[in-house]
Design an enzyme around this catalytic site. Structure first.
Site, mmCIF file in Angstrom:
data_model
loop_
_atom_site.group_PDB
_atom_site.id
_atom_site.type_symbol
_atom_site.label_atom_id
_atom_site.label_comp_id
_atom_site.label_asym_id
_atom_site.label_seq_id
_atom_site.Cartn_x
_atom_site.Cartn_y
_atom_site.Cartn_z
ATOM 1 N N ASP A 125 -35.864 50.235 2.064
ATOM 2 C CA ASP A 125 -35.956 48.999 2.837
ATOM 3 C C ASP A 125 -34.639 48.681 3.547
ATOM 4 O O ASP A 125 -33.571 49.156 3.174
ATOM 5 C CB ASP A 125 -36.277 47.818 1.913
ATOM 6 C CG ASP A 125 -37.720 47.807 1.457
ATOM 7 O OD1 ASP A 125 -38.416 48.824 1.627
ATOM 8 O OD2 ASP A 125 -38.156 46.765 0.925
ATOM 9 N N HIS A 280 -33.296 50.821 -1.345
ATOM 10 C CA HIS A 280 -32.722 50.252 -0.128
ATOM 11 C C HIS A 280 -31.688 51.180 0.496
ATOM 12 O O HIS A 280 -30.909 51.809 -0.222
ATOM 13 C CB HIS A 280 -32.064 48.904 -0.427
ATOM 14 C CG HIS A 280 -33.013 47.845 -0.870
ATOM 15 N ND1 HIS A 280 -33.488 47.768 -2.154
ATOM 16 C CD2 HIS A 280 -33.603 46.826 -0.180
ATOM 17 C CE1 HIS A 280 -34.318 46.747 -2.258
ATOM 18 N NE2 HIS A 280 -34.404 46.162 -1.082
#
Length: 359
Positions: A125, A280
């Site tokens: 992400d 992430h």
């Protein structure tokens, strides 16, 4: 608790409108041959985009056009939620049960949360960031693809990394323009957040995503209904590395992140389903943790993008683009498939939304 960080604290972003500026991010040189064609790009955006790290406006001609293509009266009449400065819902008890709010009850309604047995949905992400090229370099060494949930503000700021990922055949998906919790946005704001991000990816890469992950996993049936009308599939996760809680986001250590991966590997033999894992490409240390732990995942599961594990070979509106899947589809581009008219698509989306979310 959700820790709601501003994008400025996450990555260094330009404050000027991207339509009149070029990126200052370092150029990224692919280590793998391009698998997909991408359009030429001069370094200056043709479209006008919202300021980075700001909720997308709703009064522009583009947004008005996008809203006109939807039937907002078909959406559930749930008011936007309110989060406090600590990232928590101000009054969770006020959220009706029929909203199927994931933040309140982890309620799932046709969201993708895991992959089939022995497969690992590899997702990252909040990209692209200045640290993304390091991650992509490592992934390329083993021809490993992943789903990349991109923030629109970061796409226009770090466009070189975005174009590299698109050309290399990564699965590109949407993570809103400004990374606010989705349920805090009005219908109009949410549409603008999705469509501006989608537009930037289309301008850079020639593809239109159809997969979405809500920031913080914050989603309810109002947001799901809007996504269906816009042609999106929502993706959550079933396991979370909490890598975003490492400094500067929090106090979690890289050793704790490593230990979580070791625990998942140790329990893999007893699983009847696979995973979709939240990671992430946000900070240097989240990228470090991803690089360190991916080999042990690859030894235990078949790691792949989410679209691949659900055997969706065409995760973009452009159906001439194919991405590799679990059942053997190969990445590439072919003759364009004639698309349905916008009116037919809109009517079908409204019908699907009504059936899916009890409207």
């Amino acid at each position: 608790m959700l820790i709601k960080l501003s994008l400025i604290s996450l990555v260094t972003l330009a404050s000027a409108a991207p339509s009149t500026t070029t990126s200052t991010s370092a150029a990224s040189t692919p280590t793998a041959a391009p698998l997909l064609p991408i359009p030429a790009f001069s370094g200056t955006f043709a479209n006008a985009y919202p300021p980075v790290d700001k909720t997308a406006p709703t009064d522009t001609p583009l947004v008005k056009q996008w809203l006109a293509e939807l039937n907002l009266t078909a959406m559930p009449d749930f008011p936007p939620t309110k989060f406090n400065s600590g990232g928590d819902l101000e009054n969770p008890n006020s959220v009706p049960a029929d909203t199927c709010d994931w933040t309140v009850t982890n309620c799932i309604n046709k969201d993708i949360t895991n992959c089939p047995k022995r497969t690992w949905g590899l997702t990252y992400d909040d990209g692209p960031t200045e640290f993304s090229p390091q991650l992509y370099d490592f992934l390329d060494t083993t021809d490993q693809k992943a789903t990349l949930f991109y923030i629109g503000s970061n796409v226009v700021t770090n466009w070189q990394a975005a174009r590299r990922a698109c050309a290399a055949g990564y699965h590109i998906a949407v993570h809103t323009w400004s990374h606010n919790p989705s349920t805090t946005l009005t219908n109009e704001q949410f549409v603008a957040e999705i469509k501006y991000t989608e537009l930037a990816i289309k301008e850079l890469c020639g593809i239109t995503p159809t997969y979405f992950r809500p920031p913080y996993g914050d989603i309810d049936n109002r947001i799901r209904g809007l996504l269906v009308q816009m042609g999106y599939t929502s993706v959550i996760w079933d396991i979370d590395t909490n890598d975003w809680m490492m400094a500067p986001g929090g106090t979690r250590t890289e050793a704790q992140v490593d230990a979580a991966f070791d625990q998942w590997v140790a329990g893999a033999a007893n699983l009847t389903e696979g995973h979709v894992c939240l990671e992430h490409e946000l900070y240097q240390n989240t990228v470090n943790a991803a690089i360190k732990n991916l080999p042990k995942i690859q030894l235990t599961w078949k790691a792949m993008p989410v679209a691949a594990c659900v055997n969706d070979a065409h995760p973009y509106q452009e159906k001439n683009i194919t991405l590799a899947t679990l059942d053997g589809a190969q990445t590439g581009s072919g003759a364009a498939v004639k698309s349905l008219s916008a009116s037919v698509v809109a009517a079908a989306a409204v019908a699907i939304a009504a059936a899916s979310f009890g409207l």
